[in-house]
Design a protein around this motif. Structure first.
Motif, PDB file in Angstrom:
ATOM      1  N   ARG A 295     -12.145 -11.414   4.835  1.00 34.86           N
ATOM      2  CA  ARG A 295     -11.724 -11.366   6.229  1.00 34.86           C
ATOM      3  C   ARG A 295     -11.291 -12.767   6.657  1.00 34.86           C
ATOM      4  N   PRO A 296     -10.137 -12.896   7.317  1.00 36.77           N
ATOM      5  CA  PRO A 296      -9.196 -11.803   7.579  1.00 36.77           C
ATOM      6  C   PRO A 296      -8.461 -11.408   6.301  1.00 36.77           C
ATOM      7  N   LEU A 297      -8.188 -10.115   6.153  1.00 31.44           N
ATOM      8  CA  LEU A 297      -7.456  -9.641   4.986  1.00 31.44           C
ATOM      9  C   LEU A 297      -6.000 -10.093   5.094  1.00 31.44           C
ATOM     10  N   PRO A 298      -5.436 -10.672   4.026  1.00 30.74           N
ATOM     11  CA  PRO A 298      -4.051 -11.154   4.086  1.00 30.74           C
ATOM     12  C   PRO A 298      -3.075 -10.044   4.475  1.00 30.74           C
ATOM     13  N   PRO A 299      -2.016 -10.370   5.197  1.00 29.80           N
ATOM     14  CA  PRO A 299      -1.019  -9.376   5.596  1.00 29.80           C
ATOM     15  C   PRO A 299      -0.438  -8.600   4.419  1.00 29.80           C
ATOM     16  N   VAL A 300      -0.326  -9.241   3.261  1.00 31.59           N
ATOM     17  CA  VAL A 300       0.187  -8.539   2.078  1.00 31.59           C
ATOM     18  C   VAL A 300      -0.659  -7.312   1.773  1.00 31.59           C
ATOM     19  N   LEU A 301      -1.969  -7.454   1.826  1.00 27.99           N
ATOM     20  CA  LEU A 301      -2.868  -6.347   1.501  1.00 27.99           C
ATOM     21  C   LEU A 301      -2.978  -5.356   2.659  1.00 27.99           C
ATOM     22  N   LEU A 302      -2.867  -5.832   3.887  1.00 27.60           N
ATOM     23  CA  LEU A 302      -2.827  -4.909   5.020  1.00 27.60           C
ATOM     24  C   LEU A 302      -1.608  -4.000   4.919  1.00 27.60           C
ATOM     25  N   ASN A 303      -0.491  -4.551   4.482  1.00 27.42           N
ATOM     26  CA  ASN A 303       0.713  -3.738   4.280  1.00 27.42           C
ATOM     27  C   ASN A 303       0.483  -2.652   3.242  1.00 27.42           C
ATOM     28  N   VAL A 304      -0.201  -3.014   2.164  1.00 26.89           N
ATOM     29  CA  VAL A 304      -0.489  -2.051   1.108  1.00 26.89           C
ATOM     30  C   VAL A 304      -1.311  -0.893   1.660  1.00 26.89           C
ATOM     31  N   LEU A 305      -2.336  -1.211   2.449  1.00 24.28           N
ATOM     32  CA  LEU A 305      -3.178  -0.171   3.041  1.00 24.28           C
ATOM     33  C   LEU A 305      -2.354   0.783   3.901  1.00 24.28           C
ATOM     34  N   ALA A 306      -1.465   0.217   4.707  1.00 22.40           N
ATOM     35  CA  ALA A 306      -0.667   1.048   5.619  1.00 22.40           C
ATOM     36  C   ALA A 306       0.353   1.901   4.870  1.00 22.40           C
ATOM     37  N   LEU A 307       1.055   1.295   3.937  1.00 17.81           N
ATOM     38  CA  LEU A 307       2.143   1.997   3.256  1.00 17.81           C
ATOM     39  C   LEU A 307       1.649   3.139   2.383  1.00 17.81           C
ATOM     40  N   GLU A 308       0.483   2.971   1.799  1.00 18.39           N
ATOM     41  CA  GLU A 308      -0.064   4.037   0.950  1.00 18.39           C
ATOM     42  C   GLU A 308      -0.225   5.331   1.733  1.00 18.39           C
ATOM     43  N   THR A 309      -0.735   5.218   2.952  1.00 18.70           N
ATOM     44  CA  THR A 309      -0.968   6.423   3.752  1.00 18.70           C
ATOM     45  C   THR A 309       0.338   7.011   4.271  1.00 18.70           C
ATOM     46  N   VAL A 310       1.306   6.159   4.600  1.00 21.58           N
ATOM     47  CA  VAL A 310       2.599   6.664   5.089  1.00 21.58           C
ATOM     48  C   VAL A 310       3.298   7.472   4.004  1.00 21.58           C
ATOM     49  N   TYR A 311       3.285   6.971   2.780  1.00 23.79           N
ATOM     50  CA  TYR A 311       3.922   7.683   1.669  1.00 23.79           C
ATOM     51  C   TYR A 311       3.211   9.007   1.375  1.00 23.79           C
ATOM     52  N   LEU A 312       1.911   9.060   1.588  1.00 23.81           N
ATOM     53  CA  LEU A 312       1.166  10.297   1.325  1.00 23.81           C
ATOM     54  C   LEU A 312       1.678  11.447   2.183  1.00 23.81           C
ATOM     55  N   LEU A 313       2.021  11.175   3.425  1.00 23.11           N
ATOM     56  CA  LEU A 313       2.530  12.231   4.302  1.00 23.11           C
ATOM     57  C   LEU A 313       3.837  12.797   3.769  1.00 23.11           C
ATOM     58  N   ARG A 314       4.705  11.942   3.286  1.00 18.98           N
ATOM     59  CA  ARG A 314       5.992  12.397   2.769  1.00 18.98           C
ATOM     60  C   ARG A 314       5.817  13.131   1.441  1.00 18.98           C
ATOM     61  N   LEU A 315       4.886  12.654   0.647  1.00 17.93           N
ATOM     62  CA  LEU A 315       4.619  13.296  -0.636  1.00 17.93           C
ATOM     63  C   LEU A 315       4.089  14.707  -0.428  1.00 17.93           C
ATOM     64  N   ARG A 316       3.245  14.889   0.556  1.00 17.66           N
ATOM     65  CA  ARG A 316       2.680  16.219   0.836  1.00 17.66           C
ATOM     66  C   ARG A 316       3.756  17.223   1.196  1.00 17.66           C
ATOM     67  N   LEU A 317       4.721  16.824   2.011  1.00 19.94           N
ATOM     68  CA  LEU A 317       5.790  17.739   2.408  1.00 19.94           C
ATOM     69  C   LEU A 317       6.589  18.222   1.203  1.00 19.94           C
ATOM     70  N   LEU A 318       6.914  17.307   0.298  1.00 22.61           N
ATOM     71  CA  LEU A 318       7.713  17.691  -0.851  1.00 22.61           C
ATOM     72  C   LEU A 318       6.920  18.566  -1.818  1.00 22.61           C
ATOM     73  N   LEU A 319       5.667  18.203  -2.065  1.00 24.37           N
ATOM     74  CA  LEU A 319       4.829  18.997  -2.970  1.00 24.37           C
ATOM     75  C   LEU A 319       4.597  20.400  -2.413  1.00 24.37           C
ATOM     76  N   PHE A 320       4.416  20.489  -1.118  1.00 22.52           N
ATOM     77  CA  PHE A 320       4.203  21.804  -0.511  1.00 22.52           C
ATOM     78  C   PHE A 320       5.419  22.695  -0.727  1.00 22.52           C
ATOM     79  N   ASP A 321       6.609  22.125  -0.558  1.00 20.58           N
ATOM     80  CA  ASP A 321       7.830  22.900  -0.789  1.00 20.58           C
ATOM     81  C   ASP A 321       7.939  23.343  -2.245  1.00 20.58           C
ATOM     82  N   GLU A 322       7.558  22.446  -3.163  1.00 15.61           N
ATOM     83  CA  GLU A 322       7.611  22.769  -4.588  1.00 15.61           C
ATOM     84  C   GLU A 322       6.656  23.923  -4.917  1.00 15.61           C
TER      85      GLU A 322
END
Length: 399
Positions: A295-322
């Motif tokens: 603490r404080p967690l570097p912005p590089v790693l905060l970005n990683v935390l945020a982006l992982e969850t954002v991509y999960l939402l998009r991945l779910r939509l495509l997998l559901f269609d498949e």
């Protein structure tokens, strides 16, 4: 020392040993976090009056602190090594971030596409022109309640978590929650178990909110055994990937599961540079297994935390269609079963017959064709599973 100097100085000495004098005691510990109201969080705390160690993280409120002394760096000027907090106040970095019908007043709102070398390599927003923001929740005032209300109004959200050896025997540091318009990073290390009692548990157990997770086993075990939380209504993208593969190959299973990086490249067709943040994450953990507790967690790693969850939402939509593709095909055949046929045949057709219709029997033929194609495309291992390539990236120790 003026108020803003107090705040900035404490952030410069995170990880250092402090000697804190209160109105009713004296303590020593390692500085982990300081919030805008000058509440100080110490780790490895020792009560200097009785010599006892205090387990876990201890929070000291600004109004009860008489004096703070930095012990690690005796070369600091005396005026900086000793100072008295001037009481709670607003941080000079507060900003207004609109969310839905309400708003969050938060000094910890960041854009995930404007800081750090990692985020500069991401393709998330280059085509859509969207600005993905995340909010770090490390105190219960201001943002926490509004974040809970926002998430509770969602039907779908994605969940991820980070810590050390994430299971019943490990330590949880971050829980990330993303909705279609906002990302929240909950600092469990700072907030403690109260973060779940104050609302996050209700969300994780809510049967009306679909939670998208990649490999929910570890987080489910951790939440249940350490916090008494029964994670429910989950769409697991790792499980969905296996189901989709089985459908594609006529019932075969792959010889191993897939990483999130592999799924993003396989289904979202993301190039290497767009998933490189996950490699950066693995590298950071290899270098320091407890990096998520910095603490404080570097912005590089905060970005990683945020982006992982954002991509999960998009991945779910495509997998559901498949996964739903076979159902859609069969329903289309069902729709045309009578209406495109001869009217004469309907007079003799027993509508009440429970025999399996020809339109549904084609599924067996389809699966037989897929199985023949699969054994030509993939190799079978000794267990009868198909050996599926892991994509373009070489995985170490995961085969």
């Amino acid at each position: 020392m003026d108020p803003s100097s107090d705040y900035h100085f404490l952030h410069r000495v995170l990880g250092k040993t402090l000697h804190i004098t209160l109105k009713c005691g004296t303590f020593q510990g390692i500085l982990q976090h300081v919030d805008s109201s000058q509440c100080i969080f110490l780790n490895r705390v020792k009560n200097l009056e009785n010599g006892r160690n205090v387990p876990g993280i201890k929070k000291f409120f600004g109004y009860e602190i008489v004096n703070v002394e930095l012990l690690d760096d005796l070369e600091q000027p005396a005026a900086e090594r000793n100072f008295t907090p001037t009481g709670p106040r607003e941080s000079p970095f507060t900003k207004l971030s609109e969310i839905g019908q309400g708003s969050l007043l938060d000094q910890n709102t960041h854009r995930a596409n404007v800081v750090s070398p990692v985020s500069q390599q991401l393709c998330l927003d280059e085509d859509s022109g969207e600005d993905i923001e995340y909010i770090v929740i490390n105190q219960f005032q201001k943002t926490f309640g509004s974040a809970m209300m926002h998430i509770k109004n969602q039907r779908v959200c994605s969940i991820a978590a980070e810590g050390v050896h994430l299971c019943r025997h490990g330590k949880l540091s971050w829980v990330q929650v993303a909705t279609k318009c906002q990302v929240f990073l909950f600092d469990v290390f700072v907030l403690g178990a109260q973060v779940f009692k104050n609302g996050l548990q209700m969300i994780l157990e809510d049967q009306n909110i679909l939670k998208v997770i990649h490999d929910c086993r570890w987080l489910s075990d951790c939440l249940f055994h350490q916090y008494g939380i029964v994670l429910s209504n989950v769409f697991d993208t790792q499980v969905a990937d296996i189901l989709r593969f089985s459908m594609e190959t006529g019932g075969y299973l792959p010889h191993r599961i897939s990483t999130l990086q592999e799924c993003l490249m396989r289904y979202l067709r993301l190039p290497d540079k767009c998933v490189s943040f996950l490699e950066s994450k693995e590298q950071a953990v290899e270098e320091d297994p407890e990096v998520w507790f910095v603490r404080p967690l570097p912005p590089v790693l905060l970005n990683v935390l945020a982006l992982e969850t954002v991509y999960l939402l998009r991945l779910r939509l495509l997998l559901f269609d498949e996964i739903m593709s076979d159902l859609s095909t069969l329903v289309d055949s069902y729709l045309n079963a009578f209406r495109q046929g001869s009217a004469d045949s309907l007079g003799s057709t027993k509508i009440s017959s429970m025999e399996l219709p020809e339109e549904l029997r084609q599924l067996a033929d389809l699966y037989n064709i897929r199985r023949k194609t699969a054994v030509q495309k993939f190799q079978l291992n000794e267990e009868g599973f198909l050996i599926r390539n892991g994509g373009n990236k070489k995985k170490k120790g995961r085969e």
